[in-house]
Design a protein around this motif. Sequence first.
Motif, PDB file in Angstrom:
ATOM      1  N   ALA A   1      43.612 113.478  34.758  1.00 27.76           N
ATOM      2  CA  ALA A   1      44.164 114.831  34.747  1.00 27.76           C
ATOM      3  C   ALA A   1      45.651 114.698  34.461  1.00 27.76           C
ATOM      4  CB  ALA A   1      43.934 115.527  36.090  1.00 27.76           C
ATOM      5  N   ILE A   2      46.092 115.281  33.353  1.00 29.53           N
ATOM      6  CA  ILE A   2      47.489 115.182  32.921  1.00 29.53           C
ATOM      7  C   ILE A   2      48.097 116.572  32.959  1.00 29.53           C
ATOM      8  CG2 ILE A   2      49.015 114.476  31.051  1.00 29.53           C
ATOM      9  CD1 ILE A   2      46.653 112.729  30.035  1.00 29.53           C
ATOM     10  N   PHE A   3      49.276 116.705  33.584  1.00 28.33           N
ATOM     11  CA  PHE A   3      49.910 118.002  33.766  1.00 28.33           C
ATOM     12  C   PHE A   3      51.151 118.142  32.909  1.00 28.33           C
ATOM     13  CE2 PHE A   3      47.645 116.967  37.546  1.00 28.33           C
ATOM     14  CZ  PHE A   3      47.049 118.149  37.934  1.00 28.33           C
ATOM     15  N   LYS A   4      51.315 119.322  32.354  1.00 23.97           N
ATOM     16  CA  LYS A   4      52.563 119.694  31.684  1.00 23.97           C
ATOM     17  C   LYS A   4      52.980 121.022  32.298  1.00 23.97           C
ATOM     18  CE  LYS A   4      54.725 120.780  27.345  1.00 23.97           C
ATOM     19  NZ  LYS A   4      54.561 120.980  25.912  1.00 23.97           N
ATOM     20  N   ALA A   5      53.970 120.981  33.157  1.00 20.42           N
ATOM     21  CA  ALA A   5      54.380 122.179  33.877  1.00 20.42           C
ATOM     22  C   ALA A   5      55.617 122.789  33.241  1.00 20.42           C
ATOM     23  CB  ALA A   5      54.663 121.851  35.334  1.00 20.42           C
TER      24      ALA A   5
ATOM     25  N   ILE B   1      43.463 105.744  25.935  1.00 21.15           N
ATOM     26  CA  ILE B   1      44.903 105.950  25.987  1.00 21.15           C
ATOM     27  C   ILE B   1      45.556 104.629  26.364  1.00 21.15           C
ATOM     28  CG2 ILE B   1      46.774 107.137  27.193  1.00 21.15           C
ATOM     29  CD1 ILE B   1      44.859 109.467  27.620  1.00 21.15           C
ATOM     30  N   THR B   2      46.507 104.174  25.561  1.00 21.09           N
ATOM     31  CA  THR B   2      47.223 102.934  25.886  1.00 21.09           C
ATOM     32  C   THR B   2      48.602 103.212  26.458  1.00 21.09           C
ATOM     33  OG1 THR B   2      48.043 102.755  23.631  1.00 21.09           O
ATOM     34  CG2 THR B   2      45.993 101.606  24.150  1.00 21.09           C
ATOM     35  N   ALA B   3      49.155 104.411  26.174  1.00 20.45           N
ATOM     36  CA  ALA B   3      50.453 104.788  26.725  1.00 20.45           C
ATOM     37  C   ALA B   3      50.604 106.298  26.638  1.00 20.45           C
ATOM     38  CB  ALA B   3      51.585 104.120  25.962  1.00 20.45           C
ATOM     39  N   ILE B   4      51.316 106.861  27.614  1.00 21.88           N
ATOM     40  CA  ILE B   4      51.593 108.302  27.621  1.00 21.88           C
ATOM     41  C   ILE B   4      52.927 108.503  28.330  1.00 21.88           C
ATOM     42  CG2 ILE B   4      50.355 108.810  29.750  1.00 21.88           C
ATOM     43  CD1 ILE B   4      49.385 111.392  28.236  1.00 21.88           C
ATOM     44  N   ASN B   5      53.684 109.505  27.915  1.00 18.90           N
ATOM     45  CA  ASN B   5      55.044 109.657  28.437  1.00 18.90           C
ATOM     46  C   ASN B   5      55.157 110.679  29.557  1.00 18.90           C
ATOM     47  OD1 ASN B   5      54.690 111.976  26.985  1.00 18.90           O
ATOM     48  ND2 ASN B   5      56.692 111.942  26.018  1.00 18.90           N
TER      49      ASN B   5
END
Length: 72
Positions: free
Chosen positions: A59-63, A3-7
């Motif tokens: 660990a990436i969250f989408k709440a 991953i090079t970028a994430i929003n």
Amino acid sequence: MSITAINTRNQFRGSIVGINRGEIVSEIEIETAAGIVGAIVTSSSIDSLRLRVGDDALAIFKATEVLVAKLG
């Protein structure tokens, strides 16, 4: 691939410390600076990502809902 970028800001870097594998779904435990984060993922995702205990992970969250409680 990396991953090079994430929003999203809702993410914790850590290391996989446990995988409780099931036939269809599995539980992964990631040790982070904030503590252990647990996630339920499909077992096929574990295979396709080749996840193993000791691997670095994010660990990436989408709440969609956040609950707030007052501590007394």
